[in-house]
Design an enzyme around this catalytic site. Structure first.
Site, PDB file in Angstrom:
ATOM      1  N   GLY A 111       0.830  -1.212   0.000  1.00  0.00           N
ATOM      2  CA  GLY A 111       0.000   0.000   0.000  1.00  0.00           C
ATOM      3  C   GLY A 111       0.860   1.255   0.000  1.00  0.00           C
ATOM      4  N   GLY A 160      -0.646   4.919  -0.921  1.00  0.00           N
ATOM      5  CA  GLY A 160      -1.775   5.494  -0.181  1.00  0.00           C
ATOM      6  C   GLY A 160      -1.362   6.673   0.687  1.00  0.00           C
ATOM      7  CD  GLN A 161      -4.055  10.153   5.136  1.00  0.00           C
ATOM      8  OE1 GLN A 161      -4.735   9.217   5.555  1.00  0.00           O
ATOM      9  NE2 GLN A 161      -4.096  11.362   5.672  1.00  0.00           N
ATOM     10  CE1 TYR A 188      -9.925   1.326   8.556  1.00  0.00           C
ATOM     11  CE2 TYR A 188     -10.699   2.361  10.575  1.00  0.00           C
ATOM     12  CZ  TYR A 188      -9.704   2.158   9.643  1.00  0.00           C
ATOM     13  OH  TYR A 188      -8.491   2.763   9.804  1.00  0.00           O
ATOM     14  CE  LYS A 232      -7.233  -0.756  10.199  1.00  0.00           C
ATOM     15  NZ  LYS A 232      -6.007  -1.188   9.497  1.00  0.00           N
TER      16      LYS A 232
HETATM   17  N1  SER Z   1      -8.971   7.647   9.467  1.00  0.00           N
HETATM   18  C1  SER Z   1      -9.713   6.439   9.661  1.00  0.00           C
HETATM   19  C2  SER Z   1     -11.100   6.566   9.147  1.00  0.00           C
HETATM   20  O1  SER Z   1     -11.675   7.599   9.273  1.00  0.00           O
HETATM   21  C3  SER Z   1      -9.745   6.091  11.120  1.00  0.00           C
HETATM   22  O2  SER Z   1      -8.643   5.299  11.442  1.00  0.00           O
HETATM   23  O3  SER Z   1     -11.635   5.639   8.651  1.00  0.00           O
END
Ligand code: SER
Length: 318
Positions: free
Chosen positions: A8, A11-12, A143, A147
């Site tokens: 990755g 990415g950011q 998400y 995690k």
């Molecule tokens: N920056 C992430 C999000 O907003 C949080 O870890 O999904």
């Protein structure tokens, strides 16, 4: 840690972490892994090797680890929180299936693994303020589910197979090189872009919604320092709370207004992002990271605002 693969890398986080690691370990020792359609460009392409590494393809990870004799993997592949709600199956496939692939390769080829966790690993019944290191983690987003499951799986691979897994729970990350995509905390990046472009900002998160945030230079340091740390003092591994600042939209807006008094903001709350933000903590207690590996942030809201606006005004013109 001498030969590193970043999964990755465009990415950011990856676009900046790859360059920072190449500054420390030399360009040729840091491989920029990417997926087709997100190829590295410019200095990221020219400063070291790059390779196609789709995290859902275990063989591809193994081949690149073998070819470059990799001993540490930074696994940065993920769908962020809001976009993961529209593609939960894909979010699981990348977040958990991908992590499983990385851990299996790491087990066979003896690599260390860094995988970020997040404030998103907490949920509505977690204590909101000064959220402790060890507490309830019952997230309601895909998400967050990936995690917290990733934290458990990473600890399992350490305890069961001795794989050197390490992780931090990142807050919302604010940066000016590569924009984030599809996160709940993205508003705190977008607001600086609007301010620097002299546009009115439409805020998708309601006033009074506090979330932990961090400036990218601190986040990069955290990712490198935890991988360099002497594990003798580790009580935890996956994953450490880290923190530097917590604010709501009004506070960041007023921080920008100090430098751009004519800046305007209007609220148009996005129900999905708001419900995600409401399920996350207001601020984390990062004392375990401070004690176990010396974590310490350098930026606060004001120093971040000054730097973000300077960098973006350089790009867009004052
Ligand atoms: N920056 C992430 C999000 O907003 C949080 O870890 O999904």
């Amino acid at each position: 840690m001498k030969r590193i693969l970043i999964i990755g890398s465009t990415g950011q986080i990856g676009s900046e972490l790859t360059m920072k690691l190449r500054g420390i370990y030399d360009g040729e020792n840091v491989v920029a892994g990417y997926i087709p359609g997100a190829e590295p460009k410019g200095v990221l392409l020219e400063s070291g090797p790059s390779a196609i590494v789709d995290i859902t393809n275990a063989q591809q990870i193994a081949d690149v680890v073998e070819k470059y004799n990799i001993d540490a993997v930074y696994n940065l592949a993920a769908l962020l929180s809001a976009v993961a709600e529209s593609k939960p199956q894909l979010a699981w496939k990348i977040g958990l299936g991908g992590l499983f692939n990385v851990l299996e390769v790491a087990r066979e080829k003896h690599c260390a693994v860094f995988t970020p966790s997040s404030i998103g690993s907490f949920g509505p019944n977690t204590p909101r303020d000064k959220t402790p290191q060890d507490t309830i983690q019952r997230p309601r987003t895909m998400y967050g589910v990936t995690k917290v499951s990733g934290e458990l799986l990473s600890d399992y691979y350490y305890v069961r197979f001795g794989v050197d897994t390490r992780s931090v729970r990142f807050p919302g990350l604010i940066s000016y090189v590569t924009p984030p995509g599809g996160g709940t905390t993205d508003y705190a990046v977008d607001i600086y872009y609007s301010a620097a472009k002299k546009e009115k900002f439409i805020c998708p998160i309601a006033a009074g919604t506090f979330m932990d945030m961090m400036y990218m230079p601190d986040a990069l340091r955290a990712a490198i320092e935890i991988m360099e740390a002497d594990p003798a003092k580790f009580v935890h591994r996956n994953s450490f709370n880290i923190a530097s600042m917590s604010f709501d939209p009004e506070i960041i807006y007023n921080s920008i207004k100090k430098y751009i008094p004519e800046f305007e903001m209007e609220y148009q709350v996005d129900p999905l992002r708001q419900s995600i933000a409401d399920s996350w903590p207001n601020s984390l207690d990062d004392s375990c990271a401070r004690e176990e590996w010396g974590w310490k942030p350098e930026y606060d809201l004001d120093t971040m605002t000054k730097d973000m606006l300077a960098k973006l005004e350089e790009r867009f013109g004052k």
